[in-house]
Design a protein around this motif. Structure first.
Motif, PDB file in Angstrom:
ATOM      1  N   VAL A 104      16.427  13.296  57.094  1.00 63.72           N
ATOM      2  CA  VAL A 104      17.483  14.172  57.594  1.00 63.72           C
ATOM      3  C   VAL A 104      18.856  13.590  57.267  1.00 63.72           C
ATOM      4  O   VAL A 104      18.973  12.460  56.775  1.00 63.72           O
ATOM      5  CB  VAL A 104      17.349  14.375  59.116  1.00 63.72           C
ATOM      6  N   ARG A 105      19.895  14.375  57.572  1.00 62.22           N
ATOM      7  CA  ARG A 105      21.259  13.958  57.253  1.00 62.22           C
ATOM      8  C   ARG A 105      21.591  12.630  57.925  1.00 62.22           C
ATOM      9  O   ARG A 105      21.224  12.390  59.076  1.00 62.22           O
ATOM     10  CB  ARG A 105      22.260  15.033  57.686  1.00 62.22           C
ATOM     11  N   ASN A 106      22.286  11.783  57.195  1.00 61.87           N
ATOM     12  CA  ASN A 106      22.677  10.473  57.711  1.00 61.87           C
ATOM     13  C   ASN A 106      23.405  10.607  59.041  1.00 61.87           C
ATOM     14  O   ASN A 106      24.224  11.525  59.218  1.00 61.87           O
ATOM     15  CB  ASN A 106      23.585   9.749  56.714  1.00 61.87           C
ATOM     16  N   VAL A 112      26.218   7.742  51.608  1.00 60.54           N
ATOM     17  CA  VAL A 112      26.306   6.281  51.580  1.00 60.54           C
ATOM     18  C   VAL A 112      25.868   5.781  50.209  1.00 60.54           C
ATOM     19  O   VAL A 112      24.796   6.126  49.724  1.00 60.54           O
ATOM     20  CB  VAL A 112      25.427   5.647  52.672  1.00 60.54           C
ATOM     21  N   CYS A 113      26.705   4.969  49.583  1.00 60.46           N
ATOM     22  CA  CYS A 113      26.377   4.389  48.281  1.00 60.46           C
ATOM     23  C   CYS A 113      26.783   2.924  48.310  1.00 60.46           C
ATOM     24  O   CYS A 113      27.982   2.613  48.389  1.00 60.46           O
ATOM     25  CB  CYS A 113      27.116   5.133  47.162  1.00 60.46           C
ATOM     26  N   ARG A 114      25.801   2.020  48.270  1.00 57.30           N
ATOM     27  CA  ARG A 114      26.115   0.599  48.347  1.00 57.30           C
ATOM     28  C   ARG A 114      24.874  -0.224  47.999  1.00 57.30           C
ATOM     29  O   ARG A 114      23.765   0.303  47.921  1.00 57.30           O
ATOM     30  CB  ARG A 114      26.597   0.238  49.752  1.00 57.30           C
ATOM     31  N   ASP A 115      25.082  -1.504  47.784  1.00 54.90           N
ATOM     32  CA  ASP A 115      23.964  -2.436  47.606  1.00 54.90           C
ATOM     33  C   ASP A 115      23.414  -2.762  48.989  1.00 54.90           C
ATOM     34  O   ASP A 115      24.176  -3.126  49.891  1.00 54.90           O
ATOM     35  CB  ASP A 115      24.431  -3.701  46.898  1.00 54.90           C
ATOM     36  N   GLN A 116      22.113  -2.636  49.146  1.00 53.03           N
ATOM     37  CA  GLN A 116      21.521  -2.722  50.481  1.00 53.03           C
ATOM     38  C   GLN A 116      20.469  -3.817  50.588  1.00 53.03           C
ATOM     39  O   GLN A 116      19.500  -3.835  49.828  1.00 53.03           O
ATOM     40  CB  GLN A 116      20.866  -1.377  50.830  1.00 53.03           C
ATOM     41  N   ILE A 139      18.770  -3.974  46.692  1.00 49.28           N
ATOM     42  CA  ILE A 139      18.833  -2.921  45.687  1.00 49.28           C
ATOM     43  C   ILE A 139      19.751  -1.816  46.202  1.00 49.28           C
ATOM     44  O   ILE A 139      20.013  -1.726  47.404  1.00 49.28           O
ATOM     45  CB  ILE A 139      17.437  -2.365  45.316  1.00 49.28           C
ATOM     46  N   PRO A 140      20.266  -0.955  45.325  1.00 57.51           N
ATOM     47  CA  PRO A 140      21.229   0.066  45.758  1.00 57.51           C
ATOM     48  C   PRO A 140      20.575   1.194  46.556  1.00 57.51           C
ATOM     49  O   PRO A 140      19.402   1.519  46.388  1.00 57.51           O
ATOM     50  CB  PRO A 140      21.784   0.607  44.430  1.00 57.51           C
ATOM     51  N   ILE A 141      21.395   1.799  47.413  1.00 56.13           N
ATOM     52  CA  ILE A 141      21.051   3.069  48.041  1.00 56.13           C
ATOM     53  C   ILE A 141      22.159   4.055  47.719  1.00 56.13           C
ATOM     54  O   ILE A 141      23.313   3.670  47.495  1.00 56.13           O
ATOM     55  CB  ILE A 141      20.880   2.961  49.571  1.00 56.13           C
ATOM     56  N   LYS A 142      21.814   5.333  47.694  1.00 54.58           N
ATOM     57  CA  LYS A 142      22.813   6.391  47.504  1.00 54.58           C
ATOM     58  C   LYS A 142      22.207   7.684  48.024  1.00 54.58           C
ATOM     59  O   LYS A 142      21.406   8.324  47.368  1.00 54.58           O
ATOM     60  CB  LYS A 142      23.236   6.515  46.033  1.00 54.58           C
ATOM     61  N   ASN A 143      22.566   8.032  49.246  1.00 56.45           N
ATOM     62  CA  ASN A 143      21.995   9.231  49.845  1.00 56.45           C
ATOM     63  C   ASN A 143      22.897   9.820  50.912  1.00 56.45           C
ATOM     64  O   ASN A 143      23.702   9.118  51.523  1.00 56.45           O
ATOM     65  CB  ASN A 143      20.610   8.929  50.424  1.00 56.45           C
ATOM     66  N   ASN A 172      21.781  -0.714  59.452  1.00 49.99           N
ATOM     67  CA  ASN A 172      21.027   0.486  59.086  1.00 49.99           C
ATOM     68  C   ASN A 172      22.016   1.514  58.526  1.00 49.99           C
ATOM     69  O   ASN A 172      22.907   1.966  59.239  1.00 49.99           O
ATOM     70  CB  ASN A 172      20.322   1.032  60.327  1.00 49.99           C
ATOM     71  N   PRO A 173      21.881   1.920  57.243  1.00 50.84           N
ATOM     72  CA  PRO A 173      22.913   2.729  56.609  1.00 50.84           C
ATOM     73  C   PRO A 173      22.895   4.212  56.946  1.00 50.84           C
ATOM     74  O   PRO A 173      23.863   4.924  56.662  1.00 50.84           O
ATOM     75  CB  PRO A 173      22.638   2.529  55.115  1.00 50.84           C
ATOM     76  N   ASN A 174      21.797   4.710  57.519  1.00 52.46           N
ATOM     77  CA  ASN A 174      21.689   6.158  57.690  1.00 52.46           C
ATOM     78  C   ASN A 174      21.024   6.608  58.990  1.00 52.46           C
ATOM     79  O   ASN A 174      20.760   7.792  59.172  1.00 52.46           O
ATOM     80  CB  ASN A 174      20.946   6.760  56.497  1.00 52.46           C
TER      81      ASN A 174
END
Length: 228
Positions: A104-106, A112-116, A139-143, A172-174
């Protein structure tokens, strides 16, 4: 004979070429599969890449789940074919009911776009055997819709069954429940994760090469056994 890994392209896929490159860097043969195909062409495994399949209309992955290519993917996955869903591919796997839960939506309502930083929880799946349990990678995330959710009973079940494959380490990014970044099915051949390992396979273009292990893990299964 090299291991043939099919990478599906849906209308709106963004990371299909990156996934094919990652397969080749790991030593496999990347095979391009099209969303309208009705046959997998005898591949040894399938990757559903990231992007915005069919424009993410309805829900992310909801239309892609009904693409012609998904009929043989779903059937083969249930018969044990290794399948990896990355970001949008993870959403497609959940929509296809090959994996439990939903994305679901963050919670911060922003892309969010960053190295995680991540922690490997299960190193026994088809896609994670090159790692060790507890290993931390980046590794990167982008969502924008990367929050993994499920009811408490489902969360308890996948935790007890060792189906949590990767967790977010640190922030936690999202808003994913229990910091879950990736899960697998009960058999361990189907894995979905929101981070993008295909963007961390070579030093020139990634923050690390930590993502290469996902592809190398798969290839290990097809290396012929040697006599001592």
């Amino acid at each position: 004979m090299s291991t043939r890994i099919g990478v599906v392209t849906f209308p709106g896929s963004l990371d299909d070429r990156d996934a094919r490159r990652a397969v080749e860097i790991a030593g496999g043969e990347a095979v391009a599969l099209w969303h309208a195909d009705t046959d997998l062409g005898g591949v040894d495994a399938v990757v559903l890449p990231g992007g915005f399949s069919y424009g993410d209309y309805l829900r992310c992955g909801a239309i892609a789940r009904f693409a012609p290519i998904m009929t043989p993917v779903i059937e083969a996955a249930r018969d044990g074919l290794p399948v990896l869903g990355i970001c949008n591919g993870f959403q497609v796997l959940c929509e296809s009911h090959l994996l439990p839960g939903a994305l679901v939506r963050n919670d911060r309502r922003k892309f969010v776009c960053r190295d995680q930083p991540l922690r490997i929880e299960n190193a026994g799946t088809a896609w994670t055997s090159a790692y060790s349990a507890g290993q931390e990678i980046v590794i990167p995330i982008k969502n924008g819709e990367g929050g993994f959710v499920a009811d408490e009973a489902t969360l308890d079940r996948i935790e007890a069954g060792g189906q949590v494959v990767v967790r977010y380490a640190g922030d936690n990014p999202n808003g994913s429940y229990r910091d879950i970044a990736g899960i697998c099915n009960e058999a361990g051949n189907v894995v979905g994760l929101m981070p993008h390992p295909e963007h961390a396979v070579e030093e020139l273009c990634g923050p690390t090469t930590d993502g290469l292990g996902f592809f190398a893990s798969l290839l290990r299964q097809f290396v012929p056994a040697t006599s001592p």
